[in-house]
Write a protein that holds these residues in place. Structure first.
Motif, PDB file in Angstrom:
ATOM      1  N   THR A 245       0.859  -1.175   0.000  1.00 19.65           N
ATOM      2  CA  THR A 245       0.000   0.000   0.000  1.00 19.65           C
ATOM      3  C   THR A 245       0.896   1.226   0.000  1.00 19.65           C
ATOM      4  N   TYR A 246       1.031   1.829  -1.163  1.00 22.98           N
ATOM      5  CA  TYR A 246       1.990   2.909  -1.322  1.00 22.98           C
ATOM      6  C   TYR A 246       1.544   4.204  -0.659  1.00 22.98           C
ATOM      7  N   PHE A 247       0.259   4.518  -0.759  1.00 21.10           N
ATOM      8  CA  PHE A 247      -0.218   5.838  -0.364  1.00 21.10           C
ATOM      9  C   PHE A 247      -1.275   5.735   0.729  1.00 21.10           C
ATOM     10  N   LYS A 248      -1.322   6.772   1.532  1.00 24.52           N
ATOM     11  CA  LYS A 248      -2.356   6.852   2.554  1.00 24.52           C
ATOM     12  C   LYS A 248      -3.708   7.162   1.908  1.00 24.52           C
ATOM     13  N   LEU A 372      -2.453  -0.725 -12.363  1.00 28.31           N
ATOM     14  CA  LEU A 372      -3.628  -1.542 -12.075  1.00 28.31           C
ATOM     15  C   LEU A 372      -3.508  -2.225 -10.717  1.00 28.31           C
ATOM     16  N   TYR A 373      -2.335  -2.771 -10.424  1.00 26.37           N
ATOM     17  CA  TYR A 373      -2.149  -3.469  -9.152  1.00 26.37           C
ATOM     18  C   TYR A 373      -2.264  -2.503  -7.974  1.00 26.37           C
ATOM     19  N   TYR A 374      -1.701  -1.306  -8.153  1.00 26.90           N
ATOM     20  CA  TYR A 374      -1.817  -0.328  -7.057  1.00 26.90           C
ATOM     21  C   TYR A 374      -3.283   0.031  -6.835  1.00 26.90           C
ATOM     22  N   TRP A 375      -3.967   0.385  -7.916  1.00 24.72           N
ATOM     23  CA  TRP A 375      -5.362   0.790  -7.788  1.00 24.72           C
ATOM     24  C   TRP A 375      -6.206  -0.329  -7.190  1.00 24.72           C
ATOM     25  N   MET A 376      -6.003  -1.535  -7.678  1.00 17.12           N
ATOM     26  CA  MET A 376      -6.812  -2.661  -7.216  1.00 17.12           C
ATOM     27  C   MET A 376      -6.524  -2.977  -5.751  1.00 17.12           C
ATOM     28  N   GLY A 377      -5.245  -3.000  -5.393  1.00 15.74           N
ATOM     29  CA  GLY A 377      -4.894  -3.289  -4.009  1.00 15.74           C
ATOM     30  C   GLY A 377      -5.447  -2.258  -3.046  1.00 15.74           C
ATOM     31  N   GLN A 378      -5.354  -0.983  -3.432  1.00 15.24           N
ATOM     32  CA  GLN A 378      -5.870   0.085  -2.582  1.00 15.24           C
ATOM     33  C   GLN A 378      -7.385  -0.023  -2.424  1.00 15.24           C
ATOM     34  N   THR A 379      -8.068  -0.295  -3.532  1.00 17.95           N
ATOM     35  CA  THR A 379      -9.524  -0.368  -3.496  1.00 17.95           C
ATOM     36  C   THR A 379     -10.006  -1.576  -2.692  1.00 17.95           C
ATOM     37  N   GLN A 381      -8.495  -3.063  -0.264  1.00 16.61           N
ATOM     38  CA  GLN A 381      -8.233  -2.839   1.152  1.00 16.61           C
ATOM     39  C   GLN A 381      -9.250  -1.881   1.761  1.00 16.61           C
ATOM     40  N   GLU A 382      -9.595  -0.822   1.036  1.00 21.38           N
ATOM     41  CA  GLU A 382     -10.479   0.190   1.593  1.00 21.38           C
ATOM     42  C   GLU A 382     -11.943  -0.222   1.570  1.00 21.38           C
ATOM     43  N   GLU A 383     -12.323  -1.081   0.618  1.00 22.29           N
ATOM     44  CA  GLU A 383     -13.744  -1.400   0.447  1.00 22.29           C
ATOM     45  C   GLU A 383     -14.146  -2.755   0.997  1.00 22.29           C
ATOM     46  N   CYS A 384     -13.199  -3.493   1.560  1.00 18.39           N
ATOM     47  CA  CYS A 384     -13.510  -4.823   2.096  1.00 18.39           C
ATOM     48  C   CYS A 384     -14.587  -4.704   3.167  1.00 18.39           C
ATOM     49  N   THR A 385     -15.667  -5.434   2.993  1.00 16.80           N
ATOM     50  CA  THR A 385     -16.833  -5.268   3.867  1.00 16.80           C
ATOM     51  C   THR A 385     -16.641  -5.895   5.242  1.00 16.80           C
ATOM     52  N   TRP A 386     -15.687  -6.808   5.433  1.00 17.32           N
ATOM     53  CA  TRP A 386     -15.492  -7.371   6.756  1.00 17.32           C
ATOM     54  C   TRP A 386     -14.235  -6.809   7.438  1.00 17.32           C
ATOM     55  N   CYS A 387     -13.451  -6.008   6.714  1.00 20.85           N
ATOM     56  CA  CYS A 387     -12.293  -5.344   7.320  1.00 20.85           C
ATOM     57  C   CYS A 387     -12.631  -3.923   7.747  1.00 20.85           C
ATOM     58  N   VAL A 388     -13.578  -3.295   7.070  1.00 24.61           N
ATOM     59  CA  VAL A 388     -13.996  -1.931   7.384  1.00 24.61           C
ATOM     60  C   VAL A 388     -15.465  -1.980   7.784  1.00 24.61           C
ATOM     61  N   VAL A 389     -15.741  -1.638   9.038  1.00 28.43           N
ATOM     62  CA  VAL A 389     -17.073  -1.840   9.608  1.00 28.43           C
ATOM     63  C   VAL A 389     -18.147  -1.087   8.837  1.00 28.43           C
ATOM     64  N   GLN A 413      -6.331 -15.361 -17.948  1.00 31.51           N
ATOM     65  CA  GLN A 413      -5.798 -16.665 -17.554  1.00 31.51           C
ATOM     66  C   GLN A 413      -4.614 -16.544 -16.598  1.00 31.51           C
ATOM     67  N   GLU A 414      -4.654 -15.555 -15.740  1.00 30.83           N
ATOM     68  CA  GLU A 414      -3.667 -15.403 -14.684  1.00 30.83           C
ATOM     69  C   GLU A 414      -4.243 -14.523 -13.589  1.00 30.83           C
ATOM     70  N   GLY A 415      -3.736 -14.735 -12.368  1.00 28.09           N
ATOM     71  CA  GLY A 415      -4.228 -13.962 -11.250  1.00 28.09           C
ATOM     72  C   GLY A 415      -3.471 -12.661 -11.072  1.00 28.09           C
ATOM     73  N   PHE A 416      -4.048 -11.776 -10.284  1.00 27.95           N
ATOM     74  CA  PHE A 416      -3.416 -10.502  -9.976  1.00 27.95           C
ATOM     75  C   PHE A 416      -2.720 -10.614  -8.621  1.00 27.95           C
ATOM     76  N   SER A 417      -1.481 -10.136  -8.559  1.00 27.83           N
ATOM     77  CA  SER A 417      -0.744 -10.219  -7.299  1.00 27.83           C
ATOM     78  C   SER A 417      -1.408  -9.387  -6.206  1.00 27.83           C
ATOM     79  N   SER A 418      -2.078  -8.302  -6.589  1.00 27.34           N
ATOM     80  CA  SER A 418      -2.757  -7.489  -5.584  1.00 27.34           C
ATOM     81  C   SER A 418      -3.896  -8.259  -4.923  1.00 27.34           C
ATOM     82  N   CYS A 419      -4.525  -9.179  -5.658  1.00 27.64           N
ATOM     83  CA  CYS A 419      -5.571 -10.021  -5.059  1.00 27.64           C
ATOM     84  C   CYS A 419      -4.965 -10.998  -4.059  1.00 27.64           C
ATOM     85  N   GLU A 420      -3.793 -11.519  -4.388  1.00 29.31           N
ATOM     86  CA  GLU A 420      -3.121 -12.420  -3.463  1.00 29.31           C
ATOM     87  C   GLU A 420      -2.800 -11.700  -2.160  1.00 29.31           C
TER      88      GLU A 420
END
Length: 745
Positions: A245-248, A372-379, A381-389, A413-420
């Motif tokens: 997570t590069y940015f606040k 893409l990986y930065y945007w996806m990872g940030q999103t 993390q911020e939008e996870c429904t069980w990590c953010v009340v 046909q390949e996964g994203f490292s940000s999902c991992e």
């Protein structure tokens, strides 16, 4: 829409090439305004008039006005806040309000409240943003207001209608790196704006100097990583390969307001598309998700299209230097313009666009993947429904977002490292219920890497949920792990096809890691399967999914050219062998048949020594297979399993103990006639072969009737049993078949 209908080529343009999204948006905006005006209530008119008065007031402000002493200022400020945070502000309001907030004419308290109320109802004009940036040059506003403005710019970046003039201000934003407080947010803005032509030696040196002074800060690492992708010769340092997570989070002051405005406008307007940035119906509460199917207009060339709607598409393409992606409608267009595509700054829009995914797959531009990986990872993390009340109420939208990511992974046909990384962080907190199918689908696309590194973060929390959840959850986990194994093996086959002979040594290094990772996955599945069968009392439904997994494992050598075979644990093999269900027994027979075919092929290749064997099956694998074959033949054919099964967890029992059970002919208890899974077939066979016998005497099935019974079983669809008998039993126990007429079974 009359212009579109009267156009000479309107039908062709609409169907195959959407050439004028800017004009389309303007027309839709006009239509929307008319519709909204028709539906406006007296309160809406009152709010509109109040906003106009407030804007006129702020335009005329010249001297510093005290908030406490001026009731007029309090009134107009409250009007702007109320409309901005509930309905969103119209485009024409931003120029005035940004100018006031950044000009230093009012106190920081007022400026802060103004900036926090700047939420758009549709779009933000680029000219307003550029004009506001010019106020930063004259240092009229304080450092705290500058910082808040940068945070606002980051949050609203995707709402800005165009970006070309902003790109021209790259050097100005770069100057903010000299300010310690503004540096993290300036890096974020630069990250969003950076193109290859922006990477210069003096900028690289400045970033390296900052890094030497402050250490490896995440925001500096992000910008250096992007610079290194564009110009690796300029950045000669080693950067951490694992993204983070590069940015606040910059959007906190506006997050709730964006959500409120979007939902209110969608509920009140029949054409909500014009009230939220983009040309397709929004599927999420936030613009940054960008889950719409059509890419929003963001390229500099969009204006070149206005007034040219009736031109031929080929002529249009030849007149522009860079091809805007919002026009990209067909695969033919992609092939013709792949060298001059202008990729959108909204990375989320790429996920739902097959043509842009094709482009990513063909071009292999690392800068696109990094963004893409930065945007996806940030999103994530911020939008996870069980990590953010506070996100609990938006579970369905988060499901849709995860579904789009999964479909993009299937397409590529390949996964994203940000999902991992997201799974590693979130699975320990997951309850196994929220977004279950979407999360398990993402697990099935985890990129092939060192499985031992992932095990503690992914497998351990997954195992805890697996053991304590329902039968259906257990089956879902087994299915996703089967798909994970399948994806890894398919990837291996593709890599084998693309490898050349001169890369042989490199291939074996990669193959070693692959073999170790897959072996750990198979052992993990074997462990949880054994425990699950005990917990669920050897449930047939669960056993089906377990055997389905091992159907892939048993054929890895021949089907996927992978030098690895791992036998199922005894806790899986024996419940399948002694199952009450014929489907499970038949499935096990087919699996053992495929194990034999793979082991025989491996042994023949080893003996022939046609090529150097880099990997050999261990003697333990052959030993386990032989033990299982002895047990199966002893049960199903020779009726000697209780005497000859020498596996430590096998069914071997002392004869005295068996006699104490009181079961007559206990030796025959598990052959193909008396086996609980086969007894129903035996009864149906006797009804046809001996219709006069109503005692169902199974001892009649011998001699020729034994062979007839086998043919009857084969005709019932037990192909696995047939393959096993013909490949293993006939060879191992040929004599017993010849004496079948003399042996009562």
């Amino acid at each position: 829409m009359q212009r579109r209908q009267s156009s000479k080529h309107s039908k062709h343009v609409h169907d195959s090439n959407q050439t004028d999204l800017s004009a389309w948006r303007k027309e839709r905006s006009i239509d929307t305004e008319k519709t909204v005006q028709n539906q406006q209530s007296p309160s809406d008119d009152s709010e509109h008039n109040s906003l106009e008065k407030a804007l006129r007031f702020f335009e005329k402000v010249q001297d510093r006005v005290s908030l406490k002493k001026s009731e007029v200022l309090q009134k107009h400020l409250s009007t702007v806040e109320s409309i901005g945070l509930q309905r969103g502000l119209p485009p024409e309001a931003f120029d005035t309000l940004l100018t006031v907030a950044l000009s230093g004419k009012l106190a920081d308290t007022v400026n802060t409240r103004l900036l926090k109320s700047l939420v758009p109802a549709s779009v933000i004009p680029e000219t307003s943003v550029v004009s506001s940036v010019s106020w930063l040059c004259v240092s009229k506003c304080t450092g705290s207001i500058q910082l808040l403005f940068l945070r606002w710019l980051i949050t609203m970046f995707d709402f800005i209608d165009r970006k070309e003039q902003l790109h021209a201000l790259y050097g100005f934003f770069f100057s903010f790196l000299y300010d310690d407080k503004l540096c993290p947010y300036a890096c974020h803005v630069l990250y969003l704006l950076t193109r290859k032509e922006n990477v210069k030696p003096f900028r690289v040196r400045r970033l390296l100097d900052l890094q030497a002074k402050t250490g490896m800060q995440p925001h500096l690492q992000a910008l250096l990583s992007l610079y290194k992708l564009f110009c690796p010769e300029l950045v000669n340092i080693t950067l951490p390969g694992k993204s983070k997570t590069y940015f606040k989070n910059s959007e906190a002051p506006w997050k709730a307001a964006i959500n409120t405005v979007r939902r209110r406008n969608q509920a009140n307007s029949p054409v909500s598309q014009a009230l939220c940035l983009g040309t397709a119906q929004p599927q999420s509460r936030k613009r940054k998700w960008n889950t719409q199917l059509i890419v929003p207009v963001s390229s500099a060339n969009a204006q070149n299209l206005v007034g040219n709607r009736e031109k031929n598409c080929v002529d249009l393409y030849s007149t522009i230097e860079s091809f805007p992606v919002e026009q990209l409608q067909t695969f033919t267009q992609l092939l013709e313009n792949i060298h001059c595509l202008e990729f959108p700054s909204q990375m989320g829009s790429v996920l739902a666009n097959p043509l842009l995914l094709h482009y990513m797959n063909c071009i292999k531009d690392e800068s696109i993947y990094l963004r893409l990986y930065y945007w996806m990872g940030q999103t994530l993390q911020e939008e996870c429904t069980w990590c953010v009340v506070e996100n609990n109420q938006y579970e369905q939208e988060f499901k849709d977002f995860l579904e789009i990511i999964y479909k993009a992974e299937c397409f590529l046909q390949e996964g994203f490292s940000s999902c991992e990384e997201f799974l590693c962080r979130s699975l320990p907190l997951w309850d196994g219920l929220c977004c279950r199918s979407q999360i398990l689908r993402l697990v099935s696309w985890i990129p092939l890497s060192s499985f031992s590194e992932m095990k503690s973060q992914i497998c351990d929390p997954l195992a805890q949920l697996f053991f304590t959840s329902s039968l259906y959850f257990k089956c879902s986990v087994l299915e996703c792990l089967k798909e994970l194994l399948q994806n890894w093996l398919n990837r291996h086959v593709v890599q084998l096809d693309s490898e050349s002979d001169n890369q042989f040594h490199s291939l074996n290094t990669t193959l070693s890691g692959l073999v170790n990772g897959i072996a750990e996955l198979i052992h993990f599945v074997g462990w949880i399967s054994t425990v699950a069968l005990r917990l669920e009392n050897n449930c047939t439904f669960l056993l089906y999914f377990i055997l389905d997994f091992y159907e892939i494992v048993c054929d890895m050598y021949l089907k996927y050219n992978l030098p690895l075979l791992i036998m199922p644990p005894a806790g899986v093999f024996y419940p399948a062998l002694l199952s009450m269900d014929s489907v499970s027994l038949n499935h096990l027979c087919y699996i053992m048949y495929r194990y034999r075919a793979n082991l025989v092929a491996a042994k023949e290749n080893e003996l022939n020594k046609k090529k150097t064997q880099q990997f050999k099956f261990s003697s333990q694998t052959y030993q386990e297979y032989n033990q299982y074959i002895i047990a199966m033949v002893g049960c199903l054919w020779t009726s000697s399993a209780f005497q000859k099964d020498d596996h430590p967890q096998g069914v071997r029992l002392d004869e005295e103990l068996l006699k104490q059970t009181g079961v007559q002919e206990f030796k025959n208890s598990f052959n193909i006639v008396y086996h609980p899974a086969m007894m129903g077939y035996a009864i149906l066979f006797l009804q046809q072969a001996c219709p006069d016998d109503t005692t169902f005497n199974f001892s009649l099935i011998k001699g020729k009737k034994w062979n007839w019974y086998l043919e009857y079983l084969y005709a019932q669809g037990l192909k696995g049993l047939k393959l096993f008998v013909e490949s293993s039993i006939n060879r191992v126990s040929q004599a017993s078949q010849n004496k079948a007429g003399n042996v009562e079974v």
